[in-house]
Design a protein around this motif. Structure first.
Motif, mmCIF file in Angstrom:
data_model
loop_
_atom_site.group_PDB
_atom_site.id
_atom_site.type_symbol
_atom_site.label_atom_id
_atom_site.label_comp_id
_atom_site.label_asym_id
_atom_site.label_seq_id
_atom_site.Cartn_x
_atom_site.Cartn_y
_atom_site.Cartn_z
ATOM 1 N N LEU A 36 0.827 -1.215 0.000
ATOM 2 C CA LEU A 36 0.000 0.000 0.000
ATOM 3 C C LEU A 36 0.858 1.259 0.000
ATOM 4 O O LEU A 36 0.530 2.250 -0.633
ATOM 5 N N LYS A 37 1.966 1.195 0.742
ATOM 6 C CA LYS A 37 2.871 2.349 0.799
ATOM 7 C C LYS A 37 3.489 2.581 -0.571
ATOM 8 O O LYS A 37 3.629 3.710 -1.025
ATOM 9 N N GLU A 38 3.859 1.474 -1.220
ATOM 10 C CA GLU A 38 4.527 1.570 -2.505
ATOM 11 C C GLU A 38 3.592 2.124 -3.585
ATOM 12 O O GLU A 38 4.014 2.871 -4.452
ATOM 13 N N SER A 39 2.322 1.752 -3.497
ATOM 14 C CA SER A 39 1.391 2.198 -4.541
ATOM 15 C C SER A 39 0.895 3.613 -4.289
ATOM 16 O O SER A 39 0.244 4.203 -5.145
ATOM 17 N N GLY A 40 1.214 4.164 -3.113
ATOM 18 C CA GLY A 40 0.751 5.520 -2.813
ATOM 19 C C GLY A 40 -0.731 5.546 -2.485
ATOM 20 O O GLY A 40 -1.429 6.487 -2.846
ATOM 21 N N GLU A 41 -1.213 4.514 -1.812
ATOM 22 C CA GLU A 41 -2.631 4.469 -1.451
ATOM 23 C C GLU A 41 -2.872 4.514 0.058
ATOM 24 O O GLU A 41 -3.995 4.736 0.489
ATOM 25 N N LEU A 42 -1.795 4.296 0.830
ATOM 26 C CA LEU A 42 -1.978 4.274 2.286
ATOM 27 C C LEU A 42 -1.894 5.682 2.875
ATOM 28 O O LEU A 42 -0.955 6.417 2.611
ATOM 29 N N ILE A 43 -2.896 6.042 3.656
ATOM 30 C CA ILE A 43 -2.812 7.291 4.407
ATOM 31 C C ILE A 43 -2.315 6.974 5.808
ATOM 32 O O ILE A 43 -1.322 7.508 6.266
ATOM 33 N N LEU A 121 -2.630 15.519 8.416
ATOM 34 C CA LEU A 121 -2.440 14.189 7.849
ATOM 35 C C LEU A 121 -0.976 13.774 7.834
ATOM 36 O O LEU A 121 -0.662 12.625 7.625
ATOM 37 N N ASP A 122 -0.080 14.745 8.037
ATOM 38 C CA ASP A 122 1.341 14.420 7.937
ATOM 39 C C ASP A 122 1.951 14.061 9.274
ATOM 40 O O ASP A 122 3.152 13.977 9.410
ATOM 41 N N PRO B 140 -1.287 12.508 2.910
ATOM 42 C CA PRO B 140 0.072 12.844 3.349
ATOM 43 C C PRO B 140 1.025 12.956 2.155
ATOM 44 O O PRO B 140 0.811 12.310 1.125
ATOM 45 N N GLU B 141 2.062 13.760 2.329
ATOM 46 C CA GLU B 141 3.019 13.963 1.239
ATOM 47 C C GLU B 141 3.669 12.640 0.819
ATOM 48 O O GLU B 141 3.896 12.406 -0.369
ATOM 49 N N THR B 143 2.402 9.712 0.814
ATOM 50 C CA THR B 143 1.458 8.971 -0.016
ATOM 51 C C THR B 143 1.512 9.475 -1.454
ATOM 52 O O THR B 143 1.587 8.697 -2.403
ATOM 53 N N ALA B 146 4.833 8.600 -3.222
ATOM 54 C CA ALA B 146 4.850 7.204 -3.661
ATOM 55 C C ALA B 146 4.004 7.038 -4.922
ATOM 56 O O ALA B 146 4.387 6.316 -5.850
ATOM 57 N N ARG B 147 2.856 7.708 -4.943
ATOM 58 C CA ARG B 147 1.952 7.569 -6.085
ATOM 59 C C ARG B 147 2.612 8.100 -7.362
ATOM 60 O O ARG B 147 2.517 7.494 -8.423
#
Lengths: 123, 408
Positions: A36-43, A121-122, B140-141, B143, B146-147
């Motif tokens: 999930l982290k790799e795909s940029g989908e995890l918040i 969120l950060d 988050p930045e 996220t 990574a995308r």
């Protein structure tokens, strides 16, 4: 679209698992988090302590009253969640199916869209 | 120059710098990273130290150095070092060619998901930083970073090349580009509570990018149509919500709060776009928006024309949402029962089952047809089905307005 994938756990079901099965679940979550982290989908993801450690707070006539234990006497409790930002509901469901809990009888994985969010969120 | 002025300048020239770099070195993914770093450096240095004589040249030089540093530090890619180093010598000759379109085609590569196309477009063509994009989408930045990095890997793996696609592929790729720009626009337009301000910026950014594409392809009627549609929609932004942040439907908006300049420009473009031989969905949607803009009050709307336009749209781009909108227009010309009859054709469509838009339109038409009980029930169901808080509040208020009086 943001979704919470909530994991409803049943402490009795978890206790009945072998240490190997428990370890496999942990590893499954670890792999899931990495992908999930790799795909940029995890918040964010959070896991919660055992429901026996919960405290229920009520305020009556302005006075707070604290009762130890969970709000509802139930077999299943919210054990943790993944907050994800994905393409659509179909993708959220696809992800939910990758969570090890989804393959175990008595554990529930639930997908619900986020309606409102605010805050840092950060963190 | 002020910080804001520098930002605008950077966003304008970032795609030109990226285009120049990719033309020279290839390696879109690495060049894109290098340009992002150069842009960040400029955003820090220029407001304090002044903008260099040739901002583009400065950025190309700095980005080229970053690119070379990257390649040098990457042992696995050592063999590519020589090729890059050769080009280091002449960093000043920025070609005049506008690479905006070529970059857009690459960022909107069909191998990517819509979310990735959007993010990559905003960074590589929009010149936004990862942090800005992350804020706009409330993630988050890390996220978003990574995308974007995943998106670039995908483009590379799919053999995405820097260059105009062939004639056969071009139309389809342009369609995706327009879709991505419209997605960015809508993300900004459907601002929910929370980061409202940033999301309005997304709408402006989408308009800016659509203007860039329009400048490159002034003859393309769908590009013109999309820009017109965005301007006409954006013109209503202030009238669309009350001071308290509640939704204001089109029929009840204070039309004096519509942005006249945007409407005039949008109307002109919508008219231009219809002069062409072909008719596409954006042109038609712009024409519908223009018909609404043309009416001094909601009561003066030319619903016959709106209905006719939706009918054509339904034929060239069938979609249950279009039918839904046509039902609203039909109800205005032929009465709510006719609208409800058309709505019933959508009941068997799985895409619309339990959809809040279908429920709320049905509620509205039932209300007009003199069925307050039915209207109340459908407004309540629509309120439960929506994922937007503002819309939920609006639907709840409509429900209580429609609520039939019960006997005491």
């Amino acid at each position: 679209m943001k979704f919470v994938i909530g994991m409803h756990i049943n402490p009795a079901v978890l206790e009945a698992l072998t240490p190997e099965e428990m370890a496999a679940i942990g590893e499954g979550h670890g792999r899931f988090i990495e992908s999930l982290k790799e795909s940029g989908e995890l918040i964010v993801t959070q896991a919660l302590v055992d429901p026996s450690q919960a405290a229920v707070v009520t305020v009556r006539n302005g006075q707070p009253v604290v009762t130890d234990g969970p709000f509802l006497e139930a077999k299943e409790y919210l054990g943790g969640f993944y907050l994800v930002d994905v393409e659509d509901k179909a993708r959220a469901i696809e992800l939910a199916a990758q969570i090890p809990d989804a393959a175990i009888d008595g554990l529930g994985v639930e997908v619900r869209q986020v309606m409102f969010s605010d805050g840092q969120l950060d963190a | 120059m002020t910080e804001l002025g520098v930002e605008d300048l950077l966003r304008e020239i970032a795609p030109q710098v990226l285009g120049a770099l990719v033309r020279r070195h290839g390696q879109f993914e690495d060049c894109e990273d290098a340009v992002q770093e150069a842009v960040l450096a400029a955003a820090q240095q220029w407001p304090a130290e002044g903008v260099p004589g040739s901002p583009r040249g400065w950025l190309v030089t700095v980005a080229s150095r970053r690119l070379i540093d990257q390649v040098r530090s990457d042992h696995a890619r050592r063999e590519r070092e020589a090729a890059v180093a050769v080009a280091e010598a002449a960093p000043e000759d920025v070609p005049d060619a506008d690479d905006t379109l070529v970059l857009l085609f690459l960022c909107c590569h069909p191998a990517l998901t819509a979310a990735s196309q959007t993010a990559l477009t905003l960074r590589a063509v929009g010149g936004l930083t990862t942090a800005e994009i992350a804020r706009a989408f409330l993630v988050p930045e890390a996220t978003m970073a990574a995308r974007i990095s995943r998106a670039k890997q995908r483009v590379k793996a799919a053999g995405g090349e820097f260059g105009a696609p062939g004639e056969a592929e071009r139309a389809e790729r342009l369609r995706v580009v327009l879709q991505v720009l419209y997605l960015i626009f809508n993300e900004g337009y459907t601002a929910s509570a929370g980061g409202e301000l940033h999301r309005a910026d997304l709408a402006r950014e989408a308009i800016r990018l659509a203007r860039m594409v329009h400048a490159q392809l002034p003859e393309d009627t769908e590009v013109t149509g999309l820009l017109a549609l965005m301007l006409l929609t954006h013109a209503r932004r202030d009238a669309r919500t009350t001071a308290a942040g509640d939704l204001m439907p089109l029929a009840e908006q204070d039309r004096s709060r519509w942005d006249r300049a945007l409407i005039d420009e949008g109307m002109r473009l919508a008219k231009d776009s219809l002069a062409g031989l072909e008719l596409g969905p954006y042109q038609l949607q712009a024409a519908i928006a223009a018909t609404h803009s043309d009416a001094a009050s909601a009561g003066e709307t030319d619903w016959q024309q709106v209905h006719a336009l939706y009918l054509i749209l339904e034929r060239i781009a069938p979609n249950p949402m279009v039918t839904l909108n046509r039902a609203v227009a039909l109800a205005e010309t032929a009465g709510p029962r006719a609208g409800l009859e058309l709505l019933s054709t959508l009941d068997s469509d799985a895409r619309m089952t339990g959809h809040h838009r279908l429920l709320s339109v049905r509620a509205h038409l039932l209300e007009n047809a003199g069925d307050p009980a039915g209207a109340y029930e459908h407004y309540r169901r629509a309120a439960r089905a929506t994922a937007s808080l503002a819309e939920q509040r609006y639907l709840e208020s409509r429900a209580s307005r429609a609520r039939p009086r019960t006997a005491p």
